[in-house]
Design an enzyme around this catalytic site. Structure first.
Site, PDB file in Angstrom:
ATOM      1  N   SER A 137       0.835  -1.203   0.000  1.00 34.34           N
ATOM      2  CA  SER A 137       0.000   0.000   0.000  1.00 34.34           C
ATOM      3  C   SER A 137       0.867   1.248   0.000  1.00 34.34           C
ATOM      4  O   SER A 137       1.975   1.251   0.560  1.00 34.34           O
ATOM      5  CB  SER A 137      -0.855  -0.009   1.273  1.00 34.34           C
ATOM      6  OG  SER A 137      -1.439   1.248   1.492  1.00 34.34           O
ATOM      7  N   TYR A 163      -1.993  -0.890  10.874  1.00 33.93           N
ATOM      8  CA  TYR A 163      -2.215  -1.428   9.525  1.00 33.93           C
ATOM      9  C   TYR A 163      -1.047  -1.022   8.614  1.00 33.93           C
ATOM     10  O   TYR A 163      -0.418  -1.858   7.957  1.00 33.93           O
ATOM     11  CB  TYR A 163      -3.548  -0.918   8.947  1.00 33.93           C
ATOM     12  CG  TYR A 163      -3.593  -1.032   7.449  1.00 33.93           C
ATOM     13  CD1 TYR A 163      -3.699  -2.272   6.841  1.00 33.93           C
ATOM     14  CD2 TYR A 163      -3.474   0.102   6.626  1.00 33.93           C
ATOM     15  CE1 TYR A 163      -3.686  -2.391   5.454  1.00 33.93           C
ATOM     16  CE2 TYR A 163      -3.467  -0.002   5.249  1.00 33.93           C
ATOM     17  CZ  TYR A 163      -3.571  -1.251   4.667  1.00 33.93           C
ATOM     18  OH  TYR A 163      -3.537  -1.362   3.299  1.00 33.93           O
ATOM     19  N   LYS A 167       2.109  -3.384   6.841  1.00 35.26           N
ATOM     20  CA  LYS A 167       2.470  -3.453   5.412  1.00 35.26           C
ATOM     21  C   LYS A 167       3.963  -3.147   5.247  1.00 35.26           C
ATOM     22  O   LYS A 167       4.665  -3.800   4.473  1.00 35.26           O
ATOM     23  CB  LYS A 167       1.634  -2.454   4.596  1.00 35.26           C
ATOM     24  CG  LYS A 167       0.192  -2.842   4.456  1.00 35.26           C
ATOM     25  CD  LYS A 167       0.021  -3.939   3.421  1.00 35.26           C
ATOM     26  CE  LYS A 167      -1.227  -4.736   3.606  1.00 35.26           C
ATOM     27  NZ  LYS A 167      -1.341  -5.916   2.770  1.00 35.26           N
TER      28      LYS A 167
HETATM   29  C1  UD1 Z   1      -7.021   4.910   3.470  1.00 37.55           C
HETATM   30  C2  UD1 Z   1      -5.914   4.365   4.304  1.00 37.55           C
HETATM   31  C3  UD1 Z   1      -4.882   3.679   3.431  1.00 37.55           C
HETATM   32  C4  UD1 Z   1      -5.535   2.670   2.508  1.00 37.55           C
HETATM   33  C5  UD1 Z   1      -6.591   3.379   1.690  1.00 37.55           C
HETATM   34  C6  UD1 Z   1      -7.321   2.506   0.695  1.00 37.55           C
HETATM   35  C7  UD1 Z   1      -5.777   5.990   6.143  1.00 37.55           C
HETATM   36  C8  UD1 Z   1      -4.914   6.979   6.835  1.00 37.55           C
HETATM   37  N1  UD1 Z   1      -5.262   5.416   5.055  1.00 37.55           N
HETATM   38  O1  UD1 Z   1      -6.494   5.961   2.707  1.00 37.55           O
HETATM   39  O2  UD1 Z   1      -3.953   3.061   4.255  1.00 37.55           O
HETATM   40  O3  UD1 Z   1      -4.564   2.104   1.688  1.00 37.55           O
HETATM   41  O4  UD1 Z   1      -7.555   3.932   2.598  1.00 37.55           O
HETATM   42  O5  UD1 Z   1      -8.046   1.495   1.288  1.00 37.55           O
HETATM   43  O6  UD1 Z   1      -6.886   5.732   6.518  1.00 37.55           O
HETATM   44  N2  UD1 Z   1     -13.037  11.177   3.475  1.00 37.55           N
HETATM   45  C9  UD1 Z   1     -14.096  11.981   3.800  1.00 37.55           C
HETATM   46  N3  UD1 Z   1     -15.211  11.386   4.334  1.00 37.55           N
HETATM   47  C10 UD1 Z   1     -15.313  10.037   4.532  1.00 37.55           C
HETATM   48  C11 UD1 Z   1     -14.211   9.225   4.182  1.00 37.55           C
HETATM   49  C12 UD1 Z   1     -13.077   9.832   3.664  1.00 37.55           C
HETATM   50  O7  UD1 Z   1     -14.051  13.194   3.632  1.00 37.55           O
HETATM   51  O8  UD1 Z   1     -16.350   9.557   5.023  1.00 37.55           O
HETATM   52  C13 UD1 Z   1     -11.835  11.788   2.857  1.00 37.55           C
HETATM   53  C14 UD1 Z   1     -10.558  11.602   3.653  1.00 37.55           C
HETATM   54  O9  UD1 Z   1     -10.366  12.621   4.565  1.00 37.55           O
HETATM   55  C15 UD1 Z   1      -9.502  11.601   2.524  1.00 37.55           C
HETATM   56  C16 UD1 Z   1     -10.250  11.013   1.320  1.00 37.55           C
HETATM   57  O10 UD1 Z   1     -11.633  11.149   1.615  1.00 37.55           O
HETATM   58  O11 UD1 Z   1      -9.130  12.911   2.202  1.00 37.55           O
HETATM   59  C17 UD1 Z   1      -9.939   9.544   1.085  1.00 37.55           C
HETATM   60  O12 UD1 Z   1     -10.168   8.828   2.285  1.00 37.55           O
HETATM   61  P1  UD1 Z   1     -10.158   7.216   2.321  1.00 37.55           P
HETATM   62  O13 UD1 Z   1     -11.027   6.689   1.233  1.00 37.55           O
HETATM   63  O14 UD1 Z   1     -10.457   6.790   3.717  1.00 37.55           O
HETATM   64  O15 UD1 Z   1      -8.673   6.829   1.927  1.00 37.55           O
HETATM   65  P2  UD1 Z   1      -7.273   7.299   2.559  1.00 37.55           P
HETATM   66  O16 UD1 Z   1      -7.466   7.917   3.887  1.00 37.55           O
HETATM   67  O17 UD1 Z   1      -6.535   8.081   1.539  1.00 37.55           O
END
Ligand code: UD1
Length: 339
Positions: A137, A163, A167
């Protein structure tokens, strides 16, 4: 080169089913382990019209894993399948992946992701299967020091949750393994943010409970299962203030595995090598919301709330190494990701 002897470990559930689907399409055969979600497998069989042979074992139960390798390699019952089922390389997807849960239950994460991997590597060693494609990842890069993220960006520094650390640890274990035994070769694929579904709608991410990740959450808002999306912060130093990520369609991700497997199985490949699987460009939360609205024709209500702990402003890849060395690049765009 036609690859037909790949063991898939940990393919049930989530988008990994997609790998299996692809594998079948190109004639791969597979084993898998540990999951209660056999519904995914049923769906893969429905889409492909192919009967699958799979084994359900717990990666922590080393003896059972061993028996499966034993069976594939020696059992006469499988004689007619041996050419197909004999194992040249293993694609290792088996891991837990919920960041928040890993903070609550670190031992569970280290046990499954690290001890489970060691079990698998020991069994592979025993059966002289020493080619591995590891499902890693972008989280191993921690907080980016420089963007876009290239494969030689430092890893491990700033990995804030169990997590992510698991990795990273497994990558380090694999580096040590190839150093100690030159007959091992490993490709680690560092996924950015996988999203999307198969066009049949049968395979995709449909988490139980409240989704942690953005795309499945948006999808649940779109179908009315949740009232609105909580956008975690609009005060980041990004064009619209929301977090920017490198979203990659699972179909591109699947093809990346096939291209990497070809590389891994080529006679000239040796050692440990990591490749980014991303698109090379970033999208903000609000851009994704807008694209989803356009693709689905549905409004996605959202509310801006505070930042989520551990989140960063930007995370996107430099995907040029995979293009140069694997001949792979992401082809699916934002529209397909939202369909
Ligand atoms: C997360 C994991 C990463 C994993 C990836 C894919 C973390 C810190 N990292 O990445 O290890 O490989 O998922 O499975 O969690 N967001 C919202 N509202 C929500 C959900 C997310 O605004 O309900 C935003 C987050 O702040 C971020 C973006 O959407 O800016 C992407 O979030 P997310 O899909 O959870 O992925 P990551 O955090 O990038």
């Amino acid at each position: 080169m036609f690859i037909n002897r790949v063991a898939l470990v940990g393919v049930v559930g989530r988008y990994y089913t997609y790998m299996l689907y692809f594998k079948i399409l190109v004639g791969f055969t597979g084993i898998n382990e540990s999951s209660s979600d056999t519904e995914c497998l049923r769906r893969v069989q429905e889409i492909t019209g192919k009967k699958l042979k799979f084994h359900q074992v717990d990666i922590l139960k080393k003896e059972e894993l061993d028996t499966i390798f034993e069976t594939f390699l020696t059992n006469h019952f499988y004689l007619i399948f041996i050419l197909q089922y004999d194992i040249d390389c293993v694609m290792h997807f088996a891991a837990l992946k919920a960041v928040g849960e890993s903070v609550q239950l670190p031992l569970l994460y280290y046990k499954n992701n690290v001890s489970g991997s060691i079990n698998l590597f020991e069994v592979m060693n025993k059966h002289n299967v020493k080619k591995l494609l590891y499902s890693s990842s972008a989280t191993v890069y921690g907080t980016p020091q420089k963007l876009p993220l290239t494969e030689n960006h430092p890893t491990g520094l700033g990995c804030t949750n169990p997590y992510g650390k698991s990795k990273y640890f497994v990558e380090e274990i694999l580096k040590d393994l190839v150093t100690s035994d030159k007959s091992w070769s490993v490709i680690s694929l560092r996924y950015f943010n996988p999203v999307g579904a198969h066009e049949s709608g049968l395979i995709g991410e449909d988490p139980q409970g409240v989704p942690n990740n953005l795309m499945p959450y948006i999808a649940q808002v779109a179908v009315g299962r949740r009232p609105d999306l909580k956008v975690y912060g609009n005060d980041y130093d990004t064009p619209d203030g929301t977090g920017v990520r490198d979203y990659i369609h699972i179909q591109d991700l699947a093809v990346g595995h096939l291209d990497a497997a070809k590389k891994l199985l080529s006679p000239s490949f040796s050692g440990f090598k990591a490749y980014n699987l991303g698109t090379g460009s970033g999208l903000s939360v609000l851009q994704l919301v807008k694209a989803f609205e356009e693709a689905s024709g549905r409004k996605i209500p959202y509310e801006i709330v505070g930042r989520r702990e551990g989140d960063i402003a930007y995370c996107y890849s430099d995907a040029s190494l995979a293009k140069r060395e694997l001949g792979w690049e992401a082809k699916k765009g934002l529209k397909e990701m939202c369909e």
